[in-house]
Design a protein around this motif. Structure first.
Motif, PDB file in Angstrom:
ATOM      1  N   HIS A 163      -9.525  80.572 -28.562  1.00 11.47           N
ATOM      2  CA  HIS A 163     -10.499  79.945 -29.455  1.00 11.47           C
ATOM      3  C   HIS A 163     -10.918  80.914 -30.568  1.00 11.47           C
ATOM      4  O   HIS A 163     -11.073  80.503 -31.725  1.00 11.47           O
ATOM      5  CB  HIS A 163     -11.722  79.484 -28.658  1.00 11.47           C
ATOM      6  CG  HIS A 163     -11.546  78.130 -28.047  1.00 11.47           C
ATOM      7  ND1 HIS A 163     -12.354  77.068 -28.357  1.00 11.47           N
ATOM      8  CD2 HIS A 163     -10.632  77.655 -27.150  1.00 11.47           C
ATOM      9  CE1 HIS A 163     -11.965  75.999 -27.675  1.00 11.47           C
ATOM     10  NE2 HIS A 163     -10.931  76.331 -26.929  1.00 11.47           N
ATOM     11  N   ALA A 188      -1.906  76.877 -33.173  1.00 13.36           N
ATOM     12  CA  ALA A 188      -2.484  76.051 -32.112  1.00 13.36           C
ATOM     13  C   ALA A 188      -1.404  75.266 -31.377  1.00 13.36           C
ATOM     14  O   ALA A 188      -1.426  75.173 -30.138  1.00 13.36           O
ATOM     15  CB  ALA A 188      -3.526  75.105 -32.704  1.00 13.36           C
ATOM     16  N   LEU A 201      -5.626  74.602 -22.881  1.00 12.93           N
ATOM     17  CA  LEU A 201      -5.154  74.980 -24.221  1.00 12.93           C
ATOM     18  C   LEU A 201      -4.424  73.825 -24.896  1.00 12.93           C
ATOM     19  O   LEU A 201      -4.143  73.895 -26.096  1.00 12.93           O
ATOM     20  CB  LEU A 201      -4.245  76.206 -24.146  1.00 12.93           C
ATOM     21  CG  LEU A 201      -4.909  77.518 -23.722  1.00 12.93           C
ATOM     22  CD1 LEU A 201      -3.900  78.662 -23.763  1.00 12.93           C
ATOM     23  CD2 LEU A 201      -6.120  77.848 -24.586  1.00 12.93           C
ATOM     24  N   LEU A 204      -6.128  72.770 -27.961  1.00 14.55           N
ATOM     25  CA  LEU A 204      -6.263  73.736 -29.053  1.00 14.55           C
ATOM     26  C   LEU A 204      -5.948  73.151 -30.440  1.00 14.55           C
ATOM     27  O   LEU A 204      -6.602  73.531 -31.422  1.00 14.55           O
ATOM     28  CB  LEU A 204      -5.391  74.954 -28.762  1.00 14.55           C
ATOM     29  CG  LEU A 204      -5.899  76.305 -29.289  1.00 14.55           C
ATOM     30  CD1 LEU A 204      -7.280  76.623 -28.756  1.00 14.55           C
ATOM     31  CD2 LEU A 204      -4.914  77.414 -28.920  1.00 14.55           C
TER      32      LEU A 204
END
Length: 317
Positions: A163, A188, A201, A204
């Motif tokens: 992050h 990402a 994730l 993301l």
């Protein structure tokens, strides 16, 4: 000499801080933090011992404990009592980082504390997370990338570190305006693809979209009301949001310590996209655990923004 415990009376500011509680729904962490605030570091000692090498949970718990105003002093007492304690050294390091970020400590002292903790616990990514947090605010881009690599070398799927990296990358080329090929999106997607199938994730790419909006709105390229701009309306954005929401519907690991951070990002995206029913499902799961990001983007009071969005999605406005 250690500082006296803070006063027991709660001001309005304290009450507001409890609404935006960084501990999220970790009741064990809340109890240990309350004990630490009164100088009883043994509770933090027991908590971190139980946490072990669950690195995402350890990072979450240490960073939250480090937020307490006197955590550096109490961690120092703990380290005096147990000089070889890696847990005490890591807590002291992150507390020094927090102090440095508030301008209460010289960054060089925080860096030294993090390196000391890293030497005591070579496998632990948390001291490197502390350095990444510090340089994210103070340092150069190359150093941020290097420190992110140090975290990943110890735990490749570190949630908090990813992050931080997304937020950092989103700030590059702010003057260029909207760009669907911006590097933050590539990063990402790469991180989400590299992570295990059950890793949060997967969200993301949504985080990257929100972080880039923060930067574009601050630079005047997007409206200050996220729901009133087209940032979430493009084909690529819709695909990202749908994939993330579909993944969440199938996700079976609800115990991740920072999952509520992701759910806030996803609920915010669904509100901005105009998908009220999907946002409502997320708000039900979030409850009152609002996080400052992304509801504060670009320059908003997160609690009213969250409550208004939730009321609109749930039909209680």
């Amino acid at each position: 000499m250690s500082p006296p415990p803070p006063p027991l009376g709660r001001s309005r500011k304290r009450a507001a801080a409890q609404i935006l509680d960084a501990a999220l729904d970790d009741s064990e962490l809340v109890a240990a933090r309350a004990a630490l605030a009164q100088g009883r570091w043994q509770a933090a000692r027991a908590l971190l011992a139980r946490t072990g090498d669950d690195w995402d949970r350890r990072g979450h718990r240490v960073t939250v404990l480090a937020l307490e105003p006197y955590s550096a002093a109490w961690a120092g007492d703990w380290l005096l009592a147990e000089p070889e304690s890696a847990d005490a050294a890591v807590l002291l390091a992150l507390a020094q980082v927090r102090r440095a970020l508030r301008g209460k400590e010289k960054p060089v002292m925080a860096r030294e504390a993090c390196r000391t903790a890293a030497a005591l616990a070579p496998a632990d990514p948390t001291p490197w997370l502390g350095l990444l947090m510090l340089e994210r605010d103070l340092g150069a881009g190359e150093e941020i990338v290097r420190l992110f690599g140090e975290v990943r070398a110890r735990y490749a799927d570190h949630h908090h570190a990813h992050h931080l990296m997304v937020a950092h990358l989103a700030e590059r080329r702010s003057e260029a305006g909207p760009d669907p090929l911006h590097e933050v999106y590539d990063f990402a997607h790469w991180a989400a693809e590299q992570a295990p199938a059950d890793s949060p994730l997967a969200i993301l790419p949504v985080v990257a979209h929100a972080e880039r909006y923060r930067v574009l709105a601050a630079a005047g390229h997007e409206p200050s009301d996220p729901a009133a701009c087209g940032h979430w309306a493009g084909r690529r954005a819709r695909q990202v949001m749908k994939a993330a929401f579909d993944w969440w519907l199938e996700w079976e690991h609800e115990g991740h310590p920072r999952r509520l951070v992701d759910l806030n990002f996803l609920a915010h995206a669904k509100v901005c996209e105009g998908r009220g029913a999907e946002a409502a499902a997320l708000f039900h799961r979030i409850g009152d655990h609002v996080t400052p990001a992304p509801w504060s983007y670009p320059d908003r009071d997160p609690c009213p923004a969250f409550r208004a969005a939730r009321a609109g999605a749930l039909g209680t406005a």
